[in-house]
Design a protein around this motif. Structure first.
Motif, PDB file in Angstrom:
ATOM      1  N   GLU A  82      43.068 -21.053  38.679  1.00 39.52           N
ATOM      2  CA  GLU A  82      42.372 -19.938  39.325  1.00 39.52           C
ATOM      3  C   GLU A  82      43.288 -19.034  40.158  1.00 39.52           C
ATOM      4  O   GLU A  82      43.063 -17.825  40.257  1.00 39.52           O
ATOM      5  N   ASP A  83      44.342 -19.637  40.743  1.00 37.23           N
ATOM      6  CA  ASP A  83      45.255 -18.845  41.591  1.00 37.23           C
ATOM      7  C   ASP A  83      45.936 -17.723  40.818  1.00 37.23           C
ATOM      8  O   ASP A  83      46.482 -16.796  41.418  1.00 37.23           O
ATOM      9  N   GLN A  84      45.886 -17.804  39.481  1.00 40.31           N
ATOM     10  CA  GLN A  84      46.557 -16.787  38.684  1.00 40.31           C
ATOM     11  C   GLN A  84      45.663 -15.591  38.328  1.00 40.31           C
ATOM     12  O   GLN A  84      46.137 -14.619  37.736  1.00 40.31           O
TER      13      GLN A  84
ATOM     14  N   THR B 178      48.455 -15.432  50.406  1.00 40.94           N
ATOM     15  CA  THR B 178      48.410 -16.852  50.797  1.00 40.94           C
ATOM     16  C   THR B 178      49.788 -17.473  50.707  1.00 40.94           C
ATOM     17  O   THR B 178      50.199 -18.249  51.568  1.00 40.94           O
ATOM     18  N   GLU B 179      50.495 -17.154  49.634  1.00 42.90           N
ATOM     19  CA  GLU B 179      51.810 -17.785  49.427  1.00 42.90           C
ATOM     20  C   GLU B 179      52.816 -17.333  50.484  1.00 42.90           C
ATOM     21  O   GLU B 179      53.666 -18.109  50.912  1.00 42.90           O
ATOM     22  N   ILE B 180      52.706 -16.085  50.901  1.00 47.73           N
ATOM     23  CA  ILE B 180      53.607 -15.567  51.943  1.00 47.73           C
ATOM     24  C   ILE B 180      53.363 -16.335  53.242  1.00 47.73           C
ATOM     25  O   ILE B 180      54.295 -16.757  53.918  1.00 47.73           O
TER      26      ILE B 180
ATOM     27  N   ALA C 264      44.395 -28.110  50.815  1.00 48.74           N
ATOM     28  CA  ALA C 264      44.608 -26.908  49.991  1.00 48.74           C
ATOM     29  C   ALA C 264      44.759 -27.353  48.554  1.00 48.74           C
ATOM     30  O   ALA C 264      44.566 -28.531  48.240  1.00 48.74           O
ATOM     31  N   LYS C 265      45.116 -26.408  47.662  1.00 51.74           N
ATOM     32  CA  LYS C 265      45.306 -26.806  46.266  1.00 51.74           C
ATOM     33  C   LYS C 265      46.530 -27.700  46.158  1.00 51.74           C
ATOM     34  O   LYS C 265      47.453 -27.606  46.969  1.00 51.74           O
ATOM     35  N   MET C 266      46.495 -28.583  45.182  1.00 55.09           N
ATOM     36  CA  MET C 266      47.665 -29.416  44.959  1.00 55.09           C
ATOM     37  C   MET C 266      48.815 -28.497  44.591  1.00 55.09           C
ATOM     38  O   MET C 266      48.692 -27.675  43.685  1.00 55.09           O
TER      39      MET C 266
ATOM     40  N   ASP D 282      55.234 -22.370  33.945  1.00 49.65           N
ATOM     41  CA  ASP D 282      55.286 -23.046  35.235  1.00 49.65           C
ATOM     42  C   ASP D 282      56.636 -22.766  35.865  1.00 49.65           C
ATOM     43  O   ASP D 282      57.629 -22.565  35.162  1.00 49.65           O
ATOM     44  N   ARG D 283      56.643 -22.794  37.187  1.00 49.59           N
ATOM     45  CA  ARG D 283      57.899 -22.605  37.911  1.00 49.59           C
ATOM     46  C   ARG D 283      58.618 -23.949  37.999  1.00 49.59           C
ATOM     47  O   ARG D 283      58.002 -24.938  38.399  1.00 49.59           O
ATOM     48  N   PRO D 284      59.905 -23.982  37.648  1.00 47.64           N
ATOM     49  CA  PRO D 284      60.614 -25.269  37.749  1.00 47.64           C
ATOM     50  C   PRO D 284      61.046 -25.552  39.184  1.00 47.64           C
ATOM     51  O   PRO D 284      62.230 -25.557  39.514  1.00 47.64           O
TER      52      PRO D 284
HETATM   53 MG    MG Z   1      52.343 -21.626  42.502  1.00 51.29          MG
END
Ligand code: MG
Ligand code: ATP
Length: 353
Positions: free
Chosen positions: A153-155, A115-117, A200-202, A9-11
């Motif tokens: 799923e995003d991964q 999406t993240e961009i 959107a996703k949490m 996970d990203r901190p």
């Molecule tokens: Mg993420």
């Protein structure tokens, strides 16, 4: 071949219910199944810096928060190595070589990154590090020779990219790397839990989260505000269950036995959904039920977290030991990689002829 798990996970904040149902709850189950030879959980601080370079303090301070969340949920340092990504320099080295095996257009096609961009409003100012993070994630997975990666799923696009890199590497340099498999929750709603706003996703970046460490009153208040069915105005109105966040959360969290405990008028979730669809069931009642179901799961996690918080030197030791163990594995893989690529010049003079 050994069975190895890697996840992380990203901190960028404390962990939330999306992490819990998407990955963390299952990691604990897998950890306790005794089916795995090695388990690594990475706190991906270097990846978090790819879109937080101007706020390193946020990343730094959340390392401990994430570690506390892991331990509070039942990650056992005797069975699982918890490591800090930036402390494994071999990851940078491996990423550097993988960069030659991926094209810019391939990265541009990654739907999650796209999406993240958009979400981060990067437009033309995308940091190169952020754009290439799927490559560094391939290094994360393969340095530890992971066979299984339990994630949300995003991964999935990251795993596809990793498999492509592994195949390309093995084809060019000889069989060295291990192909990983994604492991998604069998419950579809858990693969991508929506945020409390239903949009959107949490996600930590969207401010629509219920955190594992939220106090009971905060959880109750967030559930109260949750998006339901805007067409369900009067109690007697028929309601929609699809897209209704309260029901999505119940799908992810509640078990039949919870009805006997907290809402004995119904035998199971199907009965509750039927009543809501027919009309005559108010949002307050379903929200109260969800709050009780969540509280049952979160109360012990919250308590353990508070206990652990009293002994930060212990958490520090866990991280230090986990990282050292991971580094040993990483160094071994990197030696194999250099040998396969024939860039281990000083091990073997003949490699220079
Ligand atoms: Mg993420
Ligand atoms: P950020 O907004 O900083 O990217 P995040 O909330 O998306 O944070 P990550 O650290 O990127 O969290 O994700 C860690 C893990 O949790 C990944 O395996 C990811 O698939 C999973 N995950 C994150 N959000 C959800 C969600 N809403 N539902 C299911 N799984 C999730």
């Amino acid at each position: 071949m050994a069975n190895v798990i890697l996840t992380g996970d990203r901190p960028t904040g404390r962990l939330h219910l999306g992490h819990y149902v998407g990955s963390l709850r299952r990691r604990v189950e897998l950890q306790n199944s005794s089916k795995y030879d090695k388990i690594f959980i990475m706190i991906a601080d270097a990846q978090a810096l790819t879109d937080n370079a101007d706020n390193p303090e946020k990343v730094r301070s959340n390392i401990l928060e994430v570690a506390l969340d892991y331990l509070a949920c039942g990650i056992d340092p005797e069975k699982t190595h918890i490591l800090i990504q930036s402390q494994i320099p071999e990851l940078c080295e491996l990423t550097f070589y993988y960069m030659n095996l991926v094209t810019v257009s391939r990265l541009q096609r990654n739907p999650t990154v796209k999406t993240e961009i958009k979400m981060r409003n990067f437009e033309a100012n995308i940091p190169v590090g952020f754009f290439t993070y799927p490559i560094s994630q391939a290094a994360d997975i393969t340095l530890f020779k992971a066979t299984e990666v339990p994630v949300g799923e995003d991964q999935a696009p990251m795993l596809e990219q990793t498999v492509e890199i592994v195949r390309r590497f093995n084809r060019i340099y000889g069989e060295t790397l291990v192909e990983p498999k994604i492991s998604l929750s069998s419950n579809a709603v858990c693969c991508r839990l929506p945020g409390t706003d239903g949009k959107a996703k949490m996600s930590k970046s969207l401010g629509n989260c219920i955190y594992l460490s939220d106090e009971a009153e905060t959880v109750a208040a967030k559930v109260k505000e949750m998006y339901t069915d805007p067409g369900h105005i009067r109690l007697s109105d028929p309601g929609k269950v699809e897209g209704n966040v309260v029901f999505t959360f119940l799908d992810a969290f509640c078990k039949d036995e919870d009805f006997a405990k907290f809402l004995p008028d119904y035998a199971n979730l199907d009965e509750l959904k039927d009543h809501y669809r027919r009309g005559g069931l108010g949002d307050v009642k379903i929200k109260k039920f969800l709050t009780a179901v969540l509280e049952q799961e979160l109360a012990p996690i919250r308590e353990r977290r508070k206990e652990l918080q009293k002994d930060i030197p212990y958490v520090f030791e866990v991280l230090k030991r986990g990282t050292a163990a991971a580094r040993e594995t990483g160094m071994r893989t990197m030696e194999e990689v250099r040998r396969a690529m024939r860039i281990n010049y000083f091990d073997d003079i003949s490699s220079l002829y």
